[in-house]
Design an enzyme around this catalytic site. Structure first.
Site, PDB file in Angstrom:
ATOM      1  N   ILE A 108       0.963  -1.206   0.121  1.00  0.00           N
ATOM      2  CA  ILE A 108       0.111   0.162  -0.029  1.00  0.00           C
ATOM      3  C   ILE A 108       1.023   1.300   0.097  1.00  0.00           C
ATOM      4  CG2 ILE A 108      -0.305  -0.125   2.631  1.00  0.00           C
ATOM      5  CD1 ILE A 108      -3.301   0.800   2.004  1.00  0.00           C
TER       6      ILE A 108
ATOM      7  N   GLY B 230       3.557   5.362  11.433  1.00  0.00           N
ATOM      8  CA  GLY B 230       2.863   5.041  10.265  1.00  0.00           C
ATOM      9  C   GLY B 230       2.433   6.638   9.774  1.00  0.00           C
TER      10      GLY B 230
ATOM     11  N   GLU C 271      -2.107   8.029   7.420  1.00  0.00           N
ATOM     12  CA  GLU C 271      -3.473   8.524   8.001  1.00  0.00           C
ATOM     13  C   GLU C 271      -3.223   9.837   8.396  1.00  0.00           C
ATOM     14  OE1 GLU C 271      -3.898   4.956  10.065  1.00  0.00           O
ATOM     15  OE2 GLU C 271      -6.016   4.880   9.566  1.00  0.00           O
TER      16      GLU C 271
END
Lengths: 284, 767
Positions: free
Chosen positions: B494, B721, B724
């Site tokens: 992704i 991460g 988001e």
């Protein structure tokens, strides 16, 4: 997509004969028809391509600066034509607002008009150019002013078998402009479209024309506003009055894009703005 | 100068060539011999009882090979509606035919006899006592009715400042039905810290508003698609466009009662996911059922229209928010009441309402959230699920407070931001995070401190926080005789995660990035891997890859120790070869030589194994500043500048990180300015890209990305991460910029031209 018969006639007479049959549809660029067929909102039994008929494309300029545009001319050609840009700026600007460049390289000006969407982007420019529409059928030819072509959303005065062949733009205005009200910068449909064209004679407005899209069941001219302008010198007050008159003369609907009230207000605002631009071009 | 050679560097993505040449295999490219085309038969009403389903006319159509309904689901788990439909487009049956047009025509020929019921699509309408009840729970203890009127009543209203009609309508209803309980409530979530009543009482300024955020679609480019093939032994193969092949495998097994190992899921290249590509029954289960019935492979592929009517978009919500602060800029209390539109099933991100606390020291906090049933499809995750909605409310209201007390919005935020060791309201203690660094970085980069604005221009700032998830994963790495390395794993790529994994392996094995290749297995072959969502992959699979590479590294040193006759402690792997550390004996052996040697040792080939499940992750912050110009005549807003900073911990591939920041920011911009699923009498009325507008590159300038690196203790090389966080602040950034430009506080998104014009007419109050 439902199955259908596909024809590629090489003459207008043959195309007209086939098109006169019930449940027949013409294929020009296909950017409206094919989408409709995929969505099953269009289920023609026969599809008649106009692509092999000679003489329906191209933009020609006569000695008197009148311009003729073949119905099968790609919207992109209208957009980039130097003559259209110079003499019918509003039309070139309207053409530049349709979809993406890829779509404009497929779509034709004839298809954009024959589809008779009140929101078509080339229609306001053709209205203010005072365009004449050449129509052919197996029974002969006729010519209709663009502001008499449309009778309702998706509806025209075209009779069974009649095919638009050409647009004739007789008298170039010295300044014209098109504004599209939209949310997305490109690839949006017109919430409304407003075109204006003017000539200036010693500081006095002559030949004012205002074309409005997506504010009535058909594209319309704002004749009340035009009458206010003609014979007068342009002032902010006059443009304001013209905007109000144009807004008063339309009959928009409310839909998922915006309310009728918003459309009417934008006719007011954008008529003033597009006139201002057209006047600046006319006096340049 | 970085201590690393591969991580921290921008490298070309491992999938760049296959993507740009069109060689990448997406779901719709899968075409096994004899494949049939599936089509879902969908409800034409948003709320109706089903009297009967008659498939007889459709069965007669030549080319139709199977028609299935809920009767064909042996486990009885709900795949198709039977007695009642709850939204427009809900599946009722499915057809398999030899041609997609035949399948479509067969679907149309299936006769459904509906008894149409009243529809409710607005959350506030849905909770009223008079609303149609979707799940018919009219017994006293029904699970979908809750005693919530007291909570709504308790929130005192600031009539002067709350311009929304939504809560007024609800309050009027409360007056009419004072003792009623409420219906269509699917879930609830409550959090409390400190004493908000006391906090408000001590505040000099209290602002209260109701924010309305629309339902939006993830609008990945590739619609849902799956190809299923059941063989004569019952073994099932599913080519699935999904973020989580292992979740799809267990989902199909659970739904259909098939043993897990009878199902092999092959993940195809994903045409975007954003959280919306985990669904099991949307296409995968119907494809399996149709293949089982026909004995042939079957493809079920959604159209864009089906994506809008039966995808699982992000929930809209209504948030009533109240904040109290002192005149010197300390936030004392915040209270939120949120109603999330979960559609026909439960599952909206109601827990994310807690994000209204932001990254601030708010001593008194109370959050009450409810999921509400409406006649719409269910919802799913969308890039930081629930956070953009809650943060839109929280960050919009912060600017209102800053304005009231006359404080710069950036300084106000900096002053209230938590620092390491501070208490997180209702959430433990704050780790070290670059909150202030990130906000300061964006302010500096955007030129905030000496900003200028012409008439109708304005600047807006907002920040949004998010913490990446983590989950289980396994990675193998093999070293070959030519010194190259091959990675094997099962997680879906992704937005460049395979590239990050490859970089980490190359770093540890000290080989060039180009000599590392990566191979994805299917669920039959690869070790288990968590789904590629929740900004999880680089954190989880990065850690896993690191463990695998370190395992291989250990084996490499053992081999070298044998070969060089030297103690392991005196050896060092560097530049693709093992060297003896001591200077007197300059001796080395290449990885390729060691790999060749390993083939004839008792210990065997170099295979590193990594397996990882969970470590505490660290919050990340995204901070953004926009400069806009609003046309007061038409209400159109043009973005002049958009700057986005983010604390990413450590950027393993800086270009990919910038891509994530830009992509998330643009999606946030879109939600703020144009995206909105609209609903009419009978369901979604803009199921396509003509009237569901996503922006194009012409709509906004290049997003200027600013990378801030405050390492996360448990992330690979400190990485967090990154996918988001960047969407979380943009909704408020845009609304705050519009407010600054023309004095209009838009509390109901999107900020459409009509809303702005109308608000300007009504004298500068909320749209």
């Amino acid at each position: 997509m439902k199955s259908f018969e596909f024809y590629e006639p090489t003459t207008l007479a043959e195309a007209s004969r086939l098109f006169a049959e019930a449940h027949a549809q013409l294929l020009a660029g296909g950017t409206d028809l094919v989408i409709g067929m995929k969505a099953l909102t269009e289920t023609p039994e026969s599809v008649i391509s106009l692509q092999k008929i000679p003489g329906l494309t191209g933009i020609t300029t006569e000695a008197d600066n009148s311009i003729s545009i073949g119905a099968m001319t790609k919207v992109r050609e209208v957009e980039v034509s130097g003559d259209i840009q110079q003499h019918h700026t509003a039309l070139a600007e309207g053409a530049s607002e349709i979809g993406s460049i890829q779509i404009r390289n497929l779509a034709t000006i004839g298809g954009n008009i024959a589809h008779a969407s009140p929101a078509a982007d080339t229609v306001a420019g053709l209205l203010v150019a005072d365009a004449q529409v050449d129509i052919a059928s197996a029974n002969g030819e006729r010519r209709v002013p663009i502001d008499e072509l449309f009778t309702g959303p998706g509806q025209t005065v075209l009779r069974p078998g009649e095919i638009i062949t050409r647009f004739r733009l007789p008298s170039p205005a010295s300044g014209s402009h098109y504004i599209k009200h939209k949310i997305r910068e490109v690839m949006d449909l017109a919430f409304i479209g407003v075109a204006a064209a003017v000539n200036l004679d010693n500081g006095t407005i002559t030949d004012a024309r205002i074309g409005l899209a997506a504010v009535a069941p058909t594209p319309i001219r704002a004749t009340e506003a035009e009458n206010l302008l003609n014979g007068n010198a342009p002032t902010p007050e006059l443009l304001e009055q013209a905007g109000e008159a144009a807004a008063a003369g339309c009959s928009p609907i409310s839909d998922l894009r915006c309310s009728a009230e918003h459309r009417r207000e934008m006719v007011d605002v954008l008529t003033r703005r597009t006139l201002q631009h057209a006047l600046e071009r006319a006096s340049a | 100068m970085s201590e690393y050679t591969v991580v921290g560097q921008t490298v070309a993505r491992v999938d760049a060539v296959e993507k740009v040449t069109g060689a990448a295999q997406y779901g719709a490219d899968v075409h096994p011999p004899g494949m049939l085309y599936g089509k879902i038969v969908r409800s034409k009403h948003a709320h109706a009882n089903i009297r009967s389903i008659d498939t007889s006319e459709a069965e007669k159509l030549p080319g139709v090979r199977a028609i299935i309904t809920q009767d064909d689901v042996p486990s009885g788990r709900r795949v198709f509606a039977t007695d009642k439909v709850l939204y427009l487009g809900e599946p009722l049956a499915a057809v398999a035919a030899t041609d997609p047009d035949i399948a479509e025509e067969a679907a149309e020929r299936i006769k459904i006899d509906y008894e149409v019921l009243p529809v409710v699509q607005d959350v506030i309408e849905a909770i009223k006592p008079s609303a149609p009840r979707l799940h018919g729970d009219d017994t006293k203890d029904g699970p979908n009715r809750r005693e919530i009127s007291g909570q709504i009543r308790k929130l005192s209203r600031d009539k002067e400042n709350d311009h929304s009609d939504e809560m007024s309508k609800l309050e009027a209803e409360l007056e009419a039905y004072p003792d009623e309980v409420y219906y269509n409530i699917s879930a609830e979530s409550h959090t409390e810290a400190g004493d908000v009543e006391k906090g408000f009482a001590e505040s000099d300024v209290v602002v209260e508003d109701t924010y309305v955020i629309p339902r939006v679609h993830q609008t990945y480019m590739e619609p849902h698609v799956s190809v299923a093939s059941a063989d004569s032994s019952g073994k099932i193969t599913v080519w699935a466009s999904t973020q989580g092949p292992f979740a799809i495998r267990s989902g199909i097994a659970g739904t259909l009662g098939i043993p897990l190992t009878q199902i092999n899921v092959i993940g195809t290249t994903m045409g975007g996911g954003f959280g919306g590509r985990f669904g099991v029954i949307i296409t995968h289960v119907p494809a399996v059922l149709l293949s089982q019935k026909t004995g042939r492979p079957v493809r079920v592929q959604m159209t864009r229209e089906e994506e809008f009517t039966d995808g699982r978009p992000a929930p809209g919500c209504v948030i009533k928010l109240k904040t109290g602060a002192t005149n010197d800029g300390r936030i004392l209390a915040r209270e939120a009441l949120a109603f999330w539109d979960s559609g026909s099933v439960s599952g909206a991100s109601i827990g994310s309402t807690i994000r209204v606390r932001g990254v601030y020291k708010i001593p008194n906090l109370k959050v009450d959230a409810y999921g509400v049933h409406t006649n719409k499809s269910g919802t799913a995750a969308y890039r930081a699920p629930g956070a953009p909605q809650a943060i839109f409310a929280g960050e919009s209201q912060l600017d209102e407070i800053a304005e009231r007390i006359g404080m710069d919005p950036v300084k106000f935020r900096l002053m209230n931001m938590r620092e390491e060791g501070d208490a997180v309201p209702a959430g433990g203690s704050e780790p070290k995070v670059g909150y202030k660094e990130t906000l300061e970085a964006v302010a500096d980069a955007a030129g905030w401190w000496d900003r200028e604005a012409d008439e109708n221009q304005g600047w807006g700032v907002a920040v949004g926080d998010w913490t990446n998830g983590c989950g289980p994963g396994g990675v193998y790495v093999s070293v070959h005789e030519d010194g190259s390395a091959r990675i094997f794993h099962g997680s879906m790529d992704i937005t460049g995660t395979d590239t990050a994994i490859s970089q980490i392996i190359a770093e540890i094995l000290t080989v060039p990035y180009e000599s590392v290749t990566i191979r994805r297995g299917d669920t039959d072959s690869a070790p288990y891997s968590t789904g590629s969502g929740g900004s999880v992959v680089t954190f989880t699979m990065g850690n896993t890859a690191k463990l695998a590479a370190e395992d291989a590294h250990q084996r490499i040193l053992e081999l070298a120790s044998e070969r060089l006759n030297t103690n392991v402690d005196d050896l060092e792997l560097r530049d693709g070869a093992v060297h003896i550390v001591s200077a007197e004996q300059p001796k080395s052996i290449s990885l390729g030589e060691l790999a060749a040697y390993s083939l004839s040792t008792t210990g065997g080939p170099i295979v590193g194994k990594g397996s990882f499940a969970r470590q505490a992750s660290t919050p990340a912050l995204a901070a953004q500043i926009a400069k806009v110009e609003v046309d007061p005549g038409t209400g159109r807003t043009r973005v002049l500048k958009l700057v986005a900073s983010q604390d990413v911990g450590f950027a393993i591939n800086p270009m990919a990180v910038e891509g994530q920041i830009e992509g998330g920011t643009v999606q946030g911009y879109a939600w703020a300015m144009m995206e909105e699923m609209q609903y009419g009498e009978e369901g979604n009325i803009n199921p396509g890209f003509v009237d569901y507008r996503v922006p194009t590159s012409a709509d906004l300038p290049t997003v200027e990305s600013v990378i801030v690196e405050v390492p996360a203790p448990n992330g690979p090389y400190g990485a967090k991460g990154v996918g988001e966080p960047p969407i979380t602040p943009t909704l408020a950034t845009m609304a705050n910029a519009v407010k600054d430009a023309i004095g209009i506080r838009v509390t109901e998104l999107p900020i459409k031209p009509e809303k702005v014009v109308d608000a300007l007419k009504s004298n500068g109050h909320g749209a």
